[in-house]
Write a protein that holds these residues in place. Structure first.
Motif, PDB file in Angstrom:
ATOM      1  N   ASN A 101       0.816  -1.220   0.000  1.00  0.00           N
ATOM      2  CA  ASN A 101       0.000   0.000   0.000  1.00  0.00           C
ATOM      3  C   ASN A 101       0.845   1.264   0.000  1.00  0.00           C
ATOM      4  OD1 ASN A 101      -2.311  -1.595   0.208  1.00  0.00           O
ATOM      5  ND2 ASN A 101      -2.306  -1.546   2.443  1.00  0.00           N
ATOM      6  N   TYR A 102       2.153   1.139   0.333  1.00  0.00           N
ATOM      7  CA  TYR A 102       3.018   2.306   0.455  1.00  0.00           C
ATOM      8  C   TYR A 102       4.056   2.317  -0.662  1.00  0.00           C
ATOM      9  CZ  TYR A 102       0.793   2.014   4.977  1.00  0.00           C
ATOM     10  OH  TYR A 102      -0.153   1.921   5.961  1.00  0.00           O
ATOM     11  N   ARG A 103       4.529   3.526  -0.994  1.00  0.00           N
ATOM     12  CA  ARG A 103       5.457   3.712  -2.095  1.00  0.00           C
ATOM     13  C   ARG A 103       6.789   4.258  -1.592  1.00  0.00           C
ATOM     14  NH1 ARG A 103       2.388   0.831  -3.789  1.00  0.00           N
ATOM     15  NH2 ARG A 103       0.907   1.023  -5.517  1.00  0.00           N
ATOM     16  N   PRO A 104       7.874   3.995  -2.347  1.00  0.00           N
ATOM     17  CA  PRO A 104       9.172   4.560  -1.956  1.00  0.00           C
ATOM     18  C   PRO A 104       9.144   6.081  -2.048  1.00  0.00           C
ATOM     19  CG  PRO A 104       9.406   2.814  -3.618  1.00  0.00           C
ATOM     20  CD  PRO A 104       7.951   3.151  -3.547  1.00  0.00           C
ATOM     21  N   GLY A 105      10.080   6.710  -1.365  1.00  0.00           N
ATOM     22  CA  GLY A 105      10.188   8.163  -1.444  1.00  0.00           C
ATOM     23  C   GLY A 105       9.915   8.838  -0.122  1.00  0.00           C
ATOM     24  N   PRO A 106       9.533  10.115  -0.174  1.00  0.00           N
ATOM     25  CA  PRO A 106       9.267  10.886   1.051  1.00  0.00           C
ATOM     26  C   PRO A 106       8.122  10.256   1.839  1.00  0.00           C
ATOM     27  CG  PRO A 106       9.407  12.324  -0.875  1.00  0.00           C
ATOM     28  CD  PRO A 106       9.371  10.930  -1.393  1.00  0.00           C
ATOM     29  N   SER A 108       4.696   9.338   3.350  1.00  0.00           N
ATOM     30  CA  SER A 108       3.358   9.516   2.802  1.00  0.00           C
ATOM     31  C   SER A 108       2.540  10.452   3.686  1.00  0.00           C
ATOM     32  CB  SER A 108       2.646   8.167   2.701  1.00  0.00           C
ATOM     33  OG  SER A 108       2.449   7.619   3.996  1.00  0.00           O
ATOM     34  N   GLU A 109       1.415  10.905   3.149  1.00  0.00           N
ATOM     35  CA  GLU A 109       0.542  11.769   3.933  1.00  0.00           C
ATOM     36  C   GLU A 109       0.050  11.043   5.181  1.00  0.00           C
ATOM     37  OE1 GLU A 109      -3.703  14.216   3.514  1.00  0.00           O
ATOM     38  OE2 GLU A 109      -2.769  13.309   1.758  1.00  0.00           O
ATOM     39  N   GLU A 110      -0.250   9.745   5.045  1.00  0.00           N
ATOM     40  CA  GLU A 110      -0.709   8.968   6.196  1.00  0.00           C
ATOM     41  C   GLU A 110       0.354   8.920   7.277  1.00  0.00           C
ATOM     42  OE1 GLU A 110      -2.183   4.435   7.417  1.00  0.00           O
ATOM     43  OE2 GLU A 110      -1.750   4.930   5.327  1.00  0.00           O
ATOM     44  N   ALA A 111       1.620   8.707   6.870  1.00  0.00           N
ATOM     45  CA  ALA A 111       2.715   8.648   7.843  1.00  0.00           C
ATOM     46  C   ALA A 111       2.879   9.984   8.557  1.00  0.00           C
ATOM     47  CB  ALA A 111       4.017   8.251   7.149  1.00  0.00           C
ATOM     48  N   GLN A 112       2.777  11.084   7.825  1.00  0.00           N
ATOM     49  CA  GLN A 112       2.920  12.402   8.431  1.00  0.00           C
ATOM     50  C   GLN A 112       1.786  12.706   9.402  1.00  0.00           C
ATOM     51  OE1 GLN A 112       4.119  15.632   5.658  1.00  0.00           O
ATOM     52  NE2 GLN A 112       4.316  14.046   4.118  1.00  0.00           N
ATOM     53  N   VAL A 113       0.559  12.346   9.002  1.00  0.00           N
ATOM     54  CA  VAL A 113      -0.590  12.576   9.877  1.00  0.00           C
ATOM     55  C   VAL A 113      -0.477  11.746  11.153  1.00  0.00           C
ATOM     56  CG1 VAL A 113      -3.084  12.269  10.098  1.00  0.00           C
ATOM     57  CG2 VAL A 113      -2.143  13.267   8.018  1.00  0.00           C
ATOM     58  N   CYS A 114      -0.086  10.481  11.005  1.00  0.00           N
ATOM     59  CA  CYS A 114       0.052   9.604  12.176  1.00  0.00           C
ATOM     60  C   CYS A 114       1.167  10.087  13.102  1.00  0.00           C
ATOM     61  CB  CYS A 114       0.322   8.169  11.730  1.00  0.00           C
ATOM     62  SG  CYS A 114      -1.092   7.348  10.963  1.00  0.00           S
ATOM     63  N   SER A 115       2.279  10.551  12.525  1.00  0.00           N
ATOM     64  CA  SER A 115       3.389  11.071  13.337  1.00  0.00           C
ATOM     65  C   SER A 115       2.944  12.277  14.148  1.00  0.00           C
ATOM     66  CB  SER A 115       4.574  11.452  12.441  1.00  0.00           C
ATOM     67  OG  SER A 115       5.131  10.318  11.818  1.00  0.00           O
ATOM     68  N   GLU A 116       2.210  13.181  13.497  1.00  0.00           N
ATOM     69  CA  GLU A 116       1.730  14.373  14.182  1.00  0.00           C
ATOM     70  C   GLU A 116       0.747  14.013  15.289  1.00  0.00           C
ATOM     71  OE1 GLU A 116       1.161  18.333  15.242  1.00  0.00           O
ATOM     72  OE2 GLU A 116       2.714  17.384  14.026  1.00  0.00           O
ATOM     73  N   HIS A 117      -0.112  13.024  15.025  1.00  0.00           N
ATOM     74  CA  HIS A 117      -1.089  12.635  16.042  1.00  0.00           C
ATOM     75  C   HIS A 117      -0.394  11.975  17.237  1.00  0.00           C
ATOM     76  CE1 HIS A 117      -5.287  12.295  17.098  1.00  0.00           C
ATOM     77  NE2 HIS A 117      -5.093  11.061  17.504  1.00  0.00           N
ATOM     78  N   LEU A 118       0.619  11.169  16.972  1.00  0.00           N
ATOM     79  CA  LEU A 118       1.394  10.570  18.061  1.00  0.00           C
ATOM     80  C   LEU A 118       2.033  11.644  18.928  1.00  0.00           C
ATOM     81  CD1 LEU A 118       3.455   7.463  16.851  1.00  0.00           C
ATOM     82  CD2 LEU A 118       1.646   7.534  18.570  1.00  0.00           C
TER      83      LEU A 118
END
Length: 270
Positions: A101-106, A108-118
């Motif tokens: 479900n995830y792609r190489p590179g910077p 993802s938006e999901e990862a950034q949102v989850c990091s911020e919520h944590l």
């Protein structure tokens, strides 16, 4: 043996071609494709101290979802506006290695949102003043890296549990400032002070059915989700709704089930 193989192939083919109907046939029978009840969470395993090079670490498995969290501590200058407080930063890594479900590179938006919520969740849990080495001159900066090794749904619950367990595993060297140089003991350490513990419980609406701890197949069909986070006293710490609407009764059911999950996680994390 041949009949069994053919049947398995037929089921997997039907699941891929008609995923919604596949799930619906189970849900209409008041069960799920993996045999769980609607309010049943997957088996959860927590192991602390799994990374020897980190100051605190943990590994969490929820069904097939596997998360590793490592925390490193470094000496830093404090914020001029908060000279007596240290730092905590969080980052979630969702790479193609854990799921297609995830792609190489910077990130993802999901990862950034989850990091911020944590970060928002745990910013109030850690006693940042306890990370002070010398007021206005030196503090501990904690960097928490949460890495998903395998993604099979409900990453956020597993990430919260992993970060909590890793924070509870943190051991900081006794440090002092002398002539502008910070020296740290190699033998004397102290644990991290937490103001409260957090216990997550996620729920999803799949074809209008409310299910707890959705796996990847169920999440892909979900029209909405709700994350309920309770503290160790059973008080509401956070609630996060994504996707479609949920009525008040549905949210109340989620909170009630989250209370039972809180008790179960408290025993697991003892």
């Amino acid at each position: 043996m041949a009949n069994t193989t053919e049947l398995t192939f037929a089921i997997e083919t039907f699941k891929r071609i008609h995923p919604v109907e596949f799930q619906r046939r189970f849900l209409s029978q008041q069960t799920r494709h993996d045999g769980r009840a609607f309010d049943e969470f997957r088996n959860t395993q927590v192991v602390k101290g799994t990374i020897s090079t980190a100051h605190g670490s943990s590994t969490v498995r929820m069904g097939n979802t596997t998360i590793v969290c490592g925390i490193k501590a470094e000496v830093s200058e404090p914020d001029v506006n908060k000279p007596h407080e240290g730092f905590l930063t969080t980052n979630i890594d969702l790479s193609p290695m854990c799921s297609a479900n995830y792609r190489p590179g910077p990130p993802s938006e999901e990862a950034q949102v989850c990091s911020e919520h944590l970060f928002r969740l745990f910013g109030d849990c850690v006693d940042l003043a306890a990370l002070c080495i010398e007021n206005g001159q030196a503090v501990w900066a904690l960097s928490a890296d949460v890495v998903c090794l395998k993604s099979d749904g409900n990453i956020m619950d597993a990430a919260i549990i992993a970060l909590l367990a890793a924070l509870e595993d943190v051991q900081l060297p006794q440090a002092c400032l002398d002539s502008g140089v910070v020296s740290a003991s190699k033998t004397i350490t102290k644990g991290l002070q937490l103001k409260r513990r957090l216990f997550p419980a996620s729920f999803s609406l799949v074809d209008a059915y409310l299910v707890a701890d959705a796996d990847d197949a169920e999440e892909k069909l979900a029209t909405g989700s709700l994350l309920v986070v309770l503290d160790d006293n059973g008080r509401m710490a956070n609630i996060w709704k994504r996707g479609g609407c949920m009525d008040r009764d549905t949210i109340a059911r989620c909170v009630e089930q989250a209370e039972a999950r809180q008790s179960a996680l408290a025993k697991i994390l003892k």
